[in-house]
Design an enzyme around this catalytic site. Structure first.
Site, PDB file in Angstrom:
ATOM      1  N   TYR A  54       0.790  -1.232   0.130  1.00 54.41           N
ATOM      2  CA  TYR A  54       0.022  -0.008   0.050  1.00 54.41           C
ATOM      3  C   TYR A  54       0.648   1.228   0.093  1.00 54.41           C
ATOM      4  O   TYR A  54       1.734   1.357   0.843  1.00 54.41           O
ATOM      5  CB  TYR A  54      -0.928  -0.102   1.287  1.00 54.41           C
ATOM      6  CG  TYR A  54      -1.577   1.099   1.453  1.00 54.41           C
ATOM      7  CD1 TYR A  54      -2.908   1.509   0.659  1.00 54.41           C
ATOM      8  CD2 TYR A  54      -1.539   2.052   2.531  1.00 54.41           C
ATOM      9  CE1 TYR A  54      -3.841   2.366   0.790  1.00 54.41           C
ATOM     10  CE2 TYR A  54      -2.608   3.065   2.688  1.00 54.41           C
ATOM     11  CZ  TYR A  54      -3.626   3.063   1.853  1.00 54.41           C
ATOM     12  OH  TYR A  54      -4.534   4.241   2.281  1.00 54.41           O
ATOM     13  N   ASP A  88      -1.124  15.131   6.494  1.00 56.53           N
ATOM     14  CA  ASP A  88      -2.177  14.510   5.647  1.00 56.53           C
ATOM     15  C   ASP A  88      -3.310  15.219   5.223  1.00 56.53           C
ATOM     16  O   ASP A  88      -4.338  14.781   6.051  1.00 56.53           O
ATOM     17  CB  ASP A  88      -2.255  13.033   6.310  1.00 56.53           C
ATOM     18  CG  ASP A  88      -3.336  12.222   5.355  1.00 56.53           C
ATOM     19  OD1 ASP A  88      -3.190  12.677   4.159  1.00 56.53           O
ATOM     20  OD2 ASP A  88      -3.843  11.325   5.695  1.00 56.53           O
ATOM     21  N   ASP A 112      -3.527   5.053  -2.200  1.00 53.53           N
ATOM     22  CA  ASP A 112      -4.304   5.936  -1.810  1.00 53.53           C
ATOM     23  C   ASP A 112      -4.208   7.398  -2.636  1.00 53.53           C
ATOM     24  O   ASP A 112      -3.397   8.054  -2.534  1.00 53.53           O
ATOM     25  CB  ASP A 112      -3.862   6.351  -0.138  1.00 53.53           C
ATOM     26  CG  ASP A 112      -4.735   7.376   0.193  1.00 53.53           C
ATOM     27  OD1 ASP A 112      -5.525   8.012  -0.098  1.00 53.53           O
ATOM     28  OD2 ASP A 112      -4.374   7.613   1.744  1.00 53.53           O
ATOM     29  N   ASP A 118      -6.342   9.798  -2.354  1.00 54.20           N
ATOM     30  CA  ASP A 118      -6.965  10.821  -1.537  1.00 54.20           C
ATOM     31  C   ASP A 118      -8.435  11.035  -2.270  1.00 54.20           C
ATOM     32  O   ASP A 118      -9.309  10.073  -2.536  1.00 54.20           O
ATOM     33  CB  ASP A 118      -6.159  12.117  -1.356  1.00 54.20           C
ATOM     34  CG  ASP A 118      -5.138  12.050  -0.611  1.00 54.20           C
ATOM     35  OD1 ASP A 118      -5.274  11.075   0.329  1.00 54.20           O
ATOM     36  OD2 ASP A 118      -4.175  12.681  -0.724  1.00 54.20           O
ATOM     37  N   HIS A 130      -7.828   3.862  -4.027  1.00 47.93           N
ATOM     38  CA  HIS A 130      -9.058   4.243  -3.591  1.00 47.93           C
ATOM     39  C   HIS A 130      -8.986   5.746  -3.623  1.00 47.93           C
ATOM     40  O   HIS A 130      -8.040   6.422  -3.543  1.00 47.93           O
ATOM     41  CB  HIS A 130      -9.259   3.795  -2.249  1.00 47.93           C
ATOM     42  CG  HIS A 130      -8.105   4.136  -1.026  1.00 47.93           C
ATOM     43  ND1 HIS A 130      -8.279   5.567  -0.508  1.00 47.93           N
ATOM     44  CD2 HIS A 130      -7.110   3.570  -0.350  1.00 47.93           C
ATOM     45  CE1 HIS A 130      -7.423   5.617   0.385  1.00 47.93           C
ATOM     46  NE2 HIS A 130      -6.645   4.369   0.717  1.00 47.93           N
ATOM     47  N   GLU A 185     -11.699   8.937  -2.145  1.00 52.78           N
ATOM     48  CA  GLU A 185     -12.791   9.063  -1.077  1.00 52.78           C
ATOM     49  C   GLU A 185     -13.550  10.178  -0.993  1.00 52.78           C
ATOM     50  O   GLU A 185     -13.535  11.051  -2.212  1.00 52.78           O
ATOM     51  CB  GLU A 185     -11.903   9.267   0.164  1.00 52.78           C
ATOM     52  CG  GLU A 185     -11.004  10.726   0.316  1.00 52.78           C
ATOM     53  CD  GLU A 185      -9.980  10.501   1.164  1.00 52.78           C
ATOM     54  OE1 GLU A 185      -9.121   9.630   1.209  1.00 52.78           O
ATOM     55  OE2 GLU A 185      -9.601  11.691   2.000  1.00 52.78           O
ATOM     56  N   CYS A 209      -7.131  13.490   7.675  1.00 56.57           N
ATOM     57  CA  CYS A 209      -7.000  12.190   8.184  1.00 56.57           C
ATOM     58  C   CYS A 209      -8.297  11.803   8.455  1.00 56.57           C
ATOM     59  O   CYS A 209      -9.173  12.229   9.144  1.00 56.57           O
ATOM     60  CB  CYS A 209      -6.285  12.114   9.235  1.00 56.57           C
ATOM     61  SG  CYS A 209      -6.222  10.360  10.015  1.00 56.57           S
ATOM     62  N   ARG A 219     -13.776   4.850  -1.157  1.00 53.01           N
ATOM     63  CA  ARG A 219     -13.520   4.975   0.335  1.00 53.01           C
ATOM     64  C   ARG A 219     -14.682   5.846   0.890  1.00 53.01           C
ATOM     65  O   ARG A 219     -14.980   6.906   0.236  1.00 53.01           O
ATOM     66  CB  ARG A 219     -12.196   5.506   0.736  1.00 53.01           C
ATOM     67  CG  ARG A 219     -12.117   6.159   2.187  1.00 53.01           C
ATOM     68  CD  ARG A 219     -10.660   6.564   2.652  1.00 53.01           C
ATOM     69  NE  ARG A 219     -10.602   7.336   3.399  1.00 53.01           N
ATOM     70  CZ  ARG A 219      -9.625   8.096   4.126  1.00 53.01           C
ATOM     71  NH1 ARG A 219      -8.493   7.399   3.795  1.00 53.01           N
ATOM     72  NH2 ARG A 219      -9.529   9.020   4.926  1.00 53.01           N
ATOM     73  N   GLU A 240     -14.279   4.211   5.911  1.00 52.80           N
ATOM     74  CA  GLU A 240     -13.210   4.461   7.126  1.00 52.80           C
ATOM     75  C   GLU A 240     -13.929   4.849   8.385  1.00 52.80           C
ATOM     76  O   GLU A 240     -15.077   5.070   8.739  1.00 52.80           O
ATOM     77  CB  GLU A 240     -12.955   5.896   6.308  1.00 52.80           C
ATOM     78  CG  GLU A 240     -11.805   6.835   7.263  1.00 52.80           C
ATOM     79  CD  GLU A 240     -10.492   5.958   7.362  1.00 52.80           C
ATOM     80  OE1 GLU A 240     -10.479   4.715   7.924  1.00 52.80           O
ATOM     81  OE2 GLU A 240      -9.340   6.685   7.127  1.00 52.80           O
ATOM     82  N   ASN A 264      -9.328  -0.708   7.740  1.00 53.48           N
ATOM     83  CA  ASN A 264      -8.081   0.443   7.979  1.00 53.48           C
ATOM     84  C   ASN A 264      -7.672   0.054   9.386  1.00 53.48           C
ATOM     85  O   ASN A 264      -8.069   0.607  10.267  1.00 53.48           O
ATOM     86  CB  ASN A 264      -8.512   1.342   7.474  1.00 53.48           C
ATOM     87  CG  ASN A 264      -7.338   2.485   7.669  1.00 53.48           C
ATOM     88  OD1 ASN A 264      -6.254   2.149   7.997  1.00 53.48           O
ATOM     89  ND2 ASN A 264      -7.503   3.736   7.889  1.00 53.48           N
TER      90      ASN A 264
HETATM   91  C1  MIC Z   1      -5.565   5.203   5.361  1.00 56.29           C
HETATM   92  C2  MIC Z   1      -4.741   6.792   5.545  1.00 56.29           C
HETATM   93  O1  MIC Z   1      -5.867   7.068   4.500  1.00 56.29           O
HETATM   94  C3  MIC Z   1      -3.548   6.959   4.862  1.00 56.29           C
HETATM   95  O2  MIC Z   1      -3.239   7.693   4.276  1.00 56.29           O
HETATM   96  O3  MIC Z   1      -2.833   6.036   5.308  1.00 56.29           O
HETATM   97  C4  MIC Z   1      -4.934   7.230   6.719  1.00 56.29           C
HETATM   98  C5  MIC Z   1      -4.010   6.480   7.833  1.00 56.29           C
HETATM   99  C6  MIC Z   1      -3.884   7.315   9.401  1.00 56.29           C
HETATM  100  O4  MIC Z   1      -3.572   8.454   9.202  1.00 56.29           O
HETATM  101  O5  MIC Z   1      -3.795   6.811  10.180  1.00 56.29           O
HETATM  102  C7  MIC Z   1      -6.496   7.599   7.245  1.00 56.29           C
HETATM  103  O6  MIC Z   1      -6.940   6.795   7.873  1.00 56.29           O
HETATM  104  O7  MIC Z   1      -6.840   8.570   6.784  1.00 56.29           O
HETATM  105 MG    MG Z   2      -4.934   8.719   3.395  1.00 54.87          MG
END
Ligand code: MIC
Ligand code: MG
Length: 295
Positions: A42, A57, A84, A86, A111, A113, A121, A156, A186, A208
């Site tokens: 991933y 993030d 990911d 986004d 994925h 979202e 996040c 997502r 999520e 996740n």
């Molecule tokens: C899965 C996730 O989108 C990621 O970017 O890895 C994050 C992980 C995290 O911040 O723990 C998310 O869950 O938003």
């Molecule tokens: Mg993410």
């Protein structure tokens, strides 16, 4: 004929339930994960932002930033890579471009979202999501843009925390109708919610299992019992690597030597084994005819 990356991800989901997907923040981490037996990798959006760019993030990094990390991984591993993406990095044509670039970079699937572009996040408060119609448009645009029909489009939804389980499930179903191959609900807090998603959508559902978030650290056994198809560990190794690095930096700075932390380190020979270093050296010797002790 060699299976496409998308086919390999789909096969892995069939072969292992739930398929454990290991987050790898760089090519070397990917090699270690592969060599201990993971069947899928991933590229985390948070990983790209935090580790590659030193950013939070929050939707700051771009498609190119992410694609570069994907390329690095796909250059060293045959494992399927889930990425990911986004919010898809833009509107319809940009989402199409995201899919094309990811496919070319060697990803097996992405994925996308339903958060607004100024995303957060998934385990933080005050998330905002786009309408269901806008989300299904994102998925339709992504599914339509694939060169390989086996490339995985995973939807997502962050709706659970915002609108509750019923609306989130409705959204997930709408995404499947729009062409999503898999669903990533999520910030799920209860096993029975995974079960409800899995039963409602009838496509593989991803859990996740990120640390220090809202989701308990369910075991693969628990997830299997709830019908979960994929178990994701997006940042586990990164968190451990970061803690180890901090410890080492502090020790060297404070003690003037790394002596006290040397047993925390991977040795040179361990590093070389993961990298197949000796094979490279042998190839060099073969190519240029260098033999031990001969000039
Ligand atoms: C899965 C996730 O989108 C990621 O970017 O890895 C994050 C992980 C995290 O911040 O723990 C998310 O869950 O938003
Ligand atoms: Mg993410």
């Amino acid at each position: 004929m060699r299976q496409s990356a998308g086919q390999r991800l789909r096969s892995a989901v069939e072969a292992e339930r739930p398929l454990q997907v290991a987050g790898a923040i760089n090519a070397y981490a990917a090699m270690m994960a592969e060599q201990v037996g993971f069947r899928a990798l991933y590229v985390s959006g948070a990983g790209v932002a935090n580790a590659s760019f030193g950013l939070p993030d929050l939707g700051i990094t771009s498609l190119n930033d992410c694609v570069e990390d994907v390329r690095r991984l796909s250059s060293v591993t045959e494992l399927p890579i889930l990425v990911d993406a986004d919010t898809g990095f833009g509107s319809a044509f940009q989402i199409a471009r995201t899919v094309q670039q990811m496919e070319r970079a060697g990803a097996a699937g992405i994925h996308i979202e339903d958060q607004v572009a100024a995303k957060r996040c998934g385990h933080r408060p005050n998330k905002a999501i786009v309408s269901q119609a806008e989300m299904t448009d994102r998925i339709r645009a992504a599914a339509d843009a694939r060169a390989d029909s086996q490339f995985v489009i995973m939807a997502r939804t962050d709706a659970l925390a915002v609108e509750g389980i019923d609306r989130a499930i409705e959204r997930a179903r709408a995404c499947v109708e729009a062409g999503a191959d898999m669903i990533f609900p999520e910030a799920v807090t209860r096993l029975e919610d995974y079960k409800a998603f899995a039963e409602a959508v009838q496509v593989p559902v991803l859990a996740n299992i990120t640390e220090f978030g809202l989701t308990p650290l369910f075991t693969t056994e628990q997830l299997a019992s709830a019908g979960v198809g994929l178990a994701l560990y997006p940042l586990s190794a990164f968190r451990a690597m970061s803690a180890a690095a901090l410890l080492v930096y502090k020790a060297i700075r404070e003690e003037g030597t790394q002596q006290s932390v040397i047993d925390r380190m991977q040795t040179r020979s361990e590093l070389y084994a993961f990298l197949h270093y000796l094979d490279y050296e042998q190839r060099l010797d073969r190519l240029f005819g260098i033999e031990k002790g001969v000039d």
